[in-house]
Design a protein around this motif. Structure first.
Motif, PDB file in Angstrom:
ATOM      1  N   SER A 198      14.466 102.393  54.886  1.00 52.97           N
ATOM      2  CA  SER A 198      15.960 102.274  55.564  1.00 52.97           C
ATOM      3  C   SER A 198      15.832 100.630  55.680  1.00 52.97           C
TER       4      SER A 198
ATOM      5  N   MET B 250      12.117 105.460  56.762  1.00 55.39           N
ATOM      6  CA  MET B 250      11.874 106.277  57.614  1.00 55.39           C
ATOM      7  C   MET B 250      11.395 107.207  56.306  1.00 55.39           C
TER       8      MET B 250
ATOM      9  N   ARG C 116      18.470  99.837  58.218  1.00 54.76           N
ATOM     10  CA  ARG C 116      18.943  99.680  58.882  1.00 54.76           C
ATOM     11  C   ARG C 116      19.007  98.657  59.907  1.00 54.76           C
TER      12      ARG C 116
ATOM     13  N   ARG D 124      14.731 100.902  46.922  1.00 51.31           N
ATOM     14  CA  ARG D 124      14.968 102.329  46.605  1.00 51.31           C
ATOM     15  C   ARG D 124      15.035 102.922  45.616  1.00 51.31           C
TER      16      ARG D 124
END
Length: 78
Positions: free
Chosen positions: A29, A1, A31, A45
């Motif tokens: 991300s 992102m 997702r 992350r």
């Protein structure tokens, strides 16, 4: 992102190799992957997320040292 400036994103003068749209990273991300493998990016992350404080420094550096003065005036003239 990532974060981008909408004015620069929609400006035809940006988007080339010579004058790229500045992109500021925020986080990775997951997702689409999180359903199949929850926590797939947890370790990544830890090393790649960019805090708002650090992102502010990146934007300040871009505005002060990389953005030409005429482009700065164009962005902030309104």
């Amino acid at each position: 992102m990532v974060r981008v400036n909408n004015k620069q994103w929609n400006d035809k003068n940006y988007g080339s190799e010579i004058n790229p749209v500045p992109v500021f990273g925020v986080t990775l991300s997951g997702r689409g992957y999180e359903e199949f493998s929850p926590g797939v990016l947890v370790e990544s992350r830890k090393q790649s997320d960019v805090s708002d404080k650090i992102n502010r420094i990146f934007v300040e550096q871009y505005l002060n040292y990389f953005l030409p003065s005429d482009a700065y005036k164009k962005l902030f003239s309104e």
